[in-house]
Write an enzyme that holds these catalytic residues in place. Structure first.
Site, PDB file in Angstrom:
ATOM      1  N   THR A  45     -14.894   9.237  -5.884  1.00 33.57           N
ATOM      2  CA  THR A  45     -14.841  10.668  -6.188  1.00 33.57           C
ATOM      3  C   THR A  45     -13.880  10.971  -7.325  1.00 33.57           C
ATOM      4  OG1 THR A  45     -13.244  10.837  -4.384  1.00 33.57           O
ATOM      5  CG2 THR A  45     -15.509  11.486  -3.890  1.00 33.57           C
ATOM      6  N   ASP A  46     -12.944  10.056  -7.608  1.00 35.76           N
ATOM      7  CA  ASP A  46     -11.887  10.404  -8.562  1.00 35.76           C
ATOM      8  C   ASP A  46     -12.405  10.584  -9.987  1.00 35.76           C
ATOM      9  OD1 ASP A  46     -12.283   7.635  -8.786  1.00 35.76           O
ATOM     10  OD2 ASP A  46     -10.160   7.182  -9.064  1.00 35.76           O
ATOM     11  N   TYR A  59     -19.491  -1.171 -11.606  1.00 31.80           N
ATOM     12  CA  TYR A  59     -18.688   0.049 -11.453  1.00 31.80           C
ATOM     13  C   TYR A  59     -19.039   1.036 -12.566  1.00 31.80           C
ATOM     14  CZ  TYR A  59     -14.336   2.769 -10.722  1.00 31.80           C
ATOM     15  OH  TYR A  59     -13.410   3.757 -10.483  1.00 31.80           O
ATOM     16  N   LEU A 105      -6.981  -3.183  -3.510  1.00 25.64           N
ATOM     17  CA  LEU A 105      -5.726  -2.547  -3.096  1.00 25.64           C
ATOM     18  C   LEU A 105      -4.862  -2.174  -4.300  1.00 25.64           C
ATOM     19  CD1 LEU A 105      -4.934  -4.874  -0.058  1.00 25.64           C
ATOM     20  CD2 LEU A 105      -6.133  -2.672  -0.054  1.00 25.64           C
ATOM     21  N   SER A 106      -5.484  -2.123  -5.456  1.00 26.81           N
ATOM     22  CA  SER A 106      -4.849  -1.604  -6.679  1.00 26.81           C
ATOM     23  C   SER A 106      -3.689  -2.433  -7.189  1.00 26.81           C
ATOM     24  CB  SER A 106      -4.404  -0.146  -6.474  1.00 26.81           C
ATOM     25  OG  SER A 106      -5.506   0.667  -6.199  1.00 26.81           O
ATOM     26  N   SER A 107      -3.869  -3.738  -7.233  1.00 28.21           N
ATOM     27  CA  SER A 107      -2.836  -4.585  -7.832  1.00 28.21           C
ATOM     28  C   SER A 107      -2.662  -4.259  -9.310  1.00 28.21           C
ATOM     29  CB  SER A 107      -3.190  -6.065  -7.655  1.00 28.21           C
ATOM     30  OG  SER A 107      -4.458  -6.359  -8.240  1.00 28.21           O
ATOM     31  N   GLU A 121      -5.790   1.431 -18.760  1.00 34.74           N
ATOM     32  CA  GLU A 121      -6.838   0.647 -18.100  1.00 34.74           C
ATOM     33  C   GLU A 121      -8.212   0.980 -18.662  1.00 34.74           C
ATOM     34  OE1 GLU A 121      -8.092  -0.889 -13.652  1.00 34.74           O
ATOM     35  OE2 GLU A 121      -6.159   0.041 -14.030  1.00 34.74           O
ATOM     36  N   ASP A 137      -5.739   5.492  -8.334  1.00 40.88           N
ATOM     37  CA  ASP A 137      -4.881   4.346  -8.053  1.00 40.88           C
ATOM     38  C   ASP A 137      -3.499   4.501  -8.674  1.00 40.88           C
ATOM     39  OD1 ASP A 137      -7.150   3.430  -6.857  1.00 40.88           O
ATOM     40  OD2 ASP A 137      -7.542   1.824  -8.284  1.00 40.88           O
TER      41      ASP A 137
END
Length: 368
Positions: A19-20, A209, A110-112, A145, A157
């Site tokens: 959703t972001d 993605y 987990l957003s490393s 990113e 994130d």
């Protein structure tokens, strides 16, 4: 002798997936797992990057030469991209020696990468006295990113890593970046949120993605709205009927219903009906699996096994195509759920998952 040590966490997203980048609602919380950066300022324009977790020696880059598409690739593009984004925005960042150590699982959803970006931005913000607000640092990390690394991720994130507080989930409106900290003390209620890292690696920048994001954007254009966030839940069926492309209809259905699920979870948490969020999490997984098509057999195995073992709810978390799933369970049945997950993965011939309890933790901070 370093000038300081900083840490930034990974995150788990409780609800609100994909959703972001549709200007919608998300609800992550920070993990206790962090990326730690030991940093020394340099005045010679050299950025020297080293990681205790990656084979090979230090990588040296000249900050004046940093530009999208010109990096060496790999993990160093994330911190180098942050330096580029800061400088491109007009902030006078010079060189630095940065040594990283991380406990955030990589490739686990987990957003490393966000932890790596945010810890770099926070350290440079302090060392160069830039005076940036947390939300602005998150925006610059997202730009690093998106533009420098080439991964079309949303803002969740980086904002979670920068802005979360201990004992809370972060209700974030990704359009205006307004935030609310929602209390989330599961242990006090006899509940536990497990994270099951399937150890199936994903890579956001490898196409799938981006295809989902492009599909959402084309659907919003076809519907004449700025983003799918602007399609009301009560108007979903009418919106779907207006879309000629059958490929984008399920994408729209997921985004609109997922935004509604975030609102439902907040209402339940604020009314004290915490156990009732379990079925909403499970609904979210079905939507991600069937409409958005970003699950995988291992993630489905976690969800199905957990529910069969008495869990209150479960869903994949993160971008998908691998990574982790979360499981809401009574503390009294947590051990049973863990055992069942390990046994089911062994039976199916899958790599043993890494399972741990997710504790809502603090966002990025200076350690020393």
């Amino acid at each position: 002798m370093s000038d300081g040590v900083w840490a930034a966490p990974g995150r788990v997203n409780l609800i609100g997936e994909h959703t972001d980048y549709n200007d919608g609602f998300v609800m992550p919380f920070a993990l206790p797992h962090t990326t730690v950066a030991t940093v020394s300022r340099r005045d010679d324009g050299v950025l020297r990057l080293h990681s205790a977790d990656v084979e090979g020696g230090a990588v040296e880059l000249r900050v004046a030469d940093l530009a999208p598409g010109r990096g060496p690739g790999g993990w160093t593009d994330y911190p180098a991209g942050v330096v580029w984004a800061l400088r491109d925005a007009g902030h006078p960042v010079g060189g630095a020696d940065i040594h990283y150590e991380s406990t955030v699982p990589t490739g686990a959803g987990l957003s490393s990468s966000a932890a790596l970006e945010v810890v770099t931005a926070l350290a440079l913000n302090d060392l160069y006295e830039l005076g940036l607000e947390r939300w602005r640092m998150a925006r610059l990390c997202q730009r690093a990113e998106n533009v420098y690394v080439g991964a079309p991720t949303g803002i969740m994130d980086q904002t979670a890593s920068a802005c979360c507080t201990a004992g809370h989930a972060l209700h974030l409106d990704t359009r205006d970046l307004s935030q609310r900290q929602i209390p989330l003390d599961l242990a006090a209620l006899g509940l536990e949120l497990l994270v099951a890292d399937t150890r199936v690696k994903h890579a956001h920048s490898e196409g799938e993605y981006g295809k989902r994001r492009a599909g959402c954007e084309s659907a919003a254009a076809a519907l004449g709205v700025p983003a799918l966030r602007d399609v009301p839940y009560t108007g979903l069926e009418a919106a779907l009927a207006r879309l000629e492309d059958p490929e984008v209809r399920p994408l729209v259905r997921h985004i609109v219903t997922e935004n509604h699920r975030v609102e439902r979870v907040i209402a339940l948490l604020e009314s004290g009906e915490v156990r009732a969020i379990g079925p909403v999490l499970t609904e979210g997984h079905a939507s991600l699996r069937d409409d958005f098509r970003v699950s995988c057999p291992e993630l489905d195995l976690v969800v199905d096994t957990a529910l069969a073992s008495g869990a209150l709810g479960a869903r994949m978390t993160g971008g998908g195509f691998g990574g982790s799933a979360i499981v809401l369970t009574e503390t009294s049945t947590s051990a049973t759920v863990r055992t069942s997950l390990l046994e089911s993965f062994a039976t199916e011939g899958c790599t043993e998952p890494r399972i741990f309890t997710a504790i809502p933790s603090a966002g990025a901070t200076r350690v020393s």
